[in-house]
Design an enzyme around this catalytic site. Structure first.
Site, short mmCIF file in Angstrom:
data_model
loop_
_atom_site.label_atom_id
_atom_site.label_comp_id
_atom_site.label_asym_id
_atom_site.label_seq_id
_atom_site.Cartn_x
_atom_site.Cartn_y
_atom_site.Cartn_z
N LEU A 129 -3.01 -2.26 -5.26
CA LEU A 129 -3.74 -2.08 -6.25
C LEU A 129 -4.65 -0.84 -5.90
CD1 LEU A 129 -5.81 -4.63 -3.59
CD2 LEU A 129 -4.61 -5.35 -6.36
N ASP B 273 4.20 -0.51 7.34
CA ASP B 273 4.04 -2.88 7.57
C ASP B 273 3.74 -3.48 6.62
OD1 ASP B 273 3.20 -1.50 10.40
OD2 ASP B 273 1.20 -1.65 9.86
N SER B 274 3.02 -2.89 4.75
CA SER B 274 3.63 -3.58 4.12
C SER B 274 5.14 -3.80 3.40
CB SER B 274 2.36 -3.51 3.02
OG SER B 274 2.55 -1.63 3.15
N CYS C 173 -9.11 4.58 4.15
CA CYS C 173 -8.19 5.05 2.94
C CYS C 173 -9.75 6.82 2.81
CB CYS C 173 -8.41 4.38 2.00
SG CYS C 173 -9.59 3.24 1.24
N SER D 152 0.80 -1.26 0.31
CA SER D 152 -0.19 -0.02 0.41
C SER D 152 0.56 1.15 -0.27
CB SER D 152 -0.66 0.20 1.42
OG SER D 152 0.02 0.13 2.27
N GLY D 153 2.13 0.95 -0.02
CA GLY D 153 2.91 2.46 0.58
C GLY D 153 3.19 2.63 2.30
N CYS E 205 -14.01 -4.58 2.12
CA CYS E 205 -12.85 -4.48 1.15
C CYS E 205 -11.63 -5.38 1.04
CB CYS E 205 -12.48 -3.35 1.53
SG CYS E 205 -10.76 -2.38 0.29
#
Length: 350
Positions: A33, A13-14, A193, A9-10, A94
């Protein structure tokens, strides 16, 4: 080397999830995504940061345009829910329909990879005795996101990995600094988001729902004030009602037919039970008899003892040991056995 697709996601964590797997010897492919139309951190700055992380790690980066899917399954879902007087929970919807299922499908069909990973704080294990994958709370209870993941299917759990499930947030930040990731000091994103992109949920909803003035009433129908749209309110809300009363009043119901906000005392906004539909069972098959569990009726609420009674057709009745305040239609009721997610469903209107 084991190949894996990591959803990026930027955020920190990711990014750490990808870096940790890369340093463990996985062949990592980053996947971002493109969710929202127009501007939004997760879809502008986020994509840039995700691409930078992939460049830092020397791994490929894929971007998949899922804007139409997000519009249909999240934006339209939210708007129709608020218009009908419920407060939808977009994150679990989601995760199932926009993130995990499309990511795993893309990984398998386009890249020939059978496993994905994300930066969620939760854990997955396989139970040999039942032959089912289990979803467990994260080690870091303050960051635990299992509540938002209750709707994942056995297939999705089997194909997913949560590298951060066993560590605490402070360790994630330390690892980001150790790996010298661009996102190491990036601020925490908001839970939703759409709020981050539009400034507030009200601002987002006002783009789609016309303001329609109506009445604020008590249970007897006495008019206490005016509102500018029922979508500006949620069950249990106390502040911002704009009415004077000798005792604190809380939103206890939203009536889309009469376009009314119904308020009452805290006792009146407390109830001994509720029903939930669209249930998804993870650790156990759908029960055919009452079960005892702990239930969490919102993300930050404390789990409380409950008896879950199956009603058939994917619905359950939840009888709380002690009446609960502010039960909100549209939110998730997630059942736990200690740290194990049994399943959950969407709270229905009384």
């Amino acid at each position: 080397m084991k190949r894996i697709v990591v959803g990026l996601s930027g955020g920190v964590d990711s990014s750490v999830a990808a870096a940790a797997l890369h340093h463990q010897g996985y062949e990592v492919i980053g996947l971002t995504l493109w969710l929202m139309k127009g501007k939004g951190q997760c879809c502008s700055e986020g994509m840039v940061d995700a691409a930078f992380i992939c460049e830092q790690l020397g791994i490929p980066h894929e971007i998949v345009d899922t804007r139409e899917l997000f519009q249909e399954n999240i934006v339209d879902y939210l708007v129709s829910g608020y218009e009908s007087g419920v407060t939808p929970l977009p994150c679990s919807q989601c995760n199932r329909t926009v993130k995990f299922a499309p990511m795993l499908k893309y990984a398998k069909e386009t890249l020939g990879i059978d496993q994905i990973a994300t930066g969620h704080y939760a854990r997955i294990r396989y139970d040999e005795a039942t032959g089912r994958y289990q979803l467990l709370r994260a080690r870091d209870r303050n960051k635990d996101q299992s509540y938002f993941l209750y709707d994942l299917s056995q297939e999705l759990l089997a194909g997913s990995l949560f590298p951060l499930g066993e560590i605490v947030k402070e360790e994630t930040r330390r690892m980001a600094a150790q790996y010298q990731l661009k996102t190491a000091d990036k601020p925490e994103s908001q839970d939703l988001c759409l709020v981050e992109a539009h400034g507030s949920m009200q601002t987002f909803l006002d783009r789609y729902i016309d303001l329609k003035e109506g009445e604020i009433v008590d249970r007897a129908g006495k008019i206490l004030g005016k509102h500018t749209g029922i979508h500006h309110y949620t069950i249990g809300q106390r502040k911002g009602l704009g009415i004077a009363a000798p005792e604190p009043l809380y939103v206890m119901a939203l009536d889309p037919v009469m376009n009314r906000v119904v308020v009452g005392s805290r006792d009146e906004a407390t109830q001994p039970d509720c029903t939930a539909g669209r249930t998804n069972w993870i650790a156990i098959p759908e029960p055919t008899a009452p079960i005892r569990a702990q239930v969490q009726v919102r993300y930050r609420s404390k789990p409380v003892p409950v008896t879950a009674i199956p009603l058939g057709e994917g619905r359950i009745k939840l009888g709380f040991d002690e009446p609960q305040f502010g039960i909100t239609p549209g939110q998730a009721a997630v059942l736990y056995d200690g740290e194990v997610v049994l399943g959950g469903g969407i709270i229905e209107r009384r």
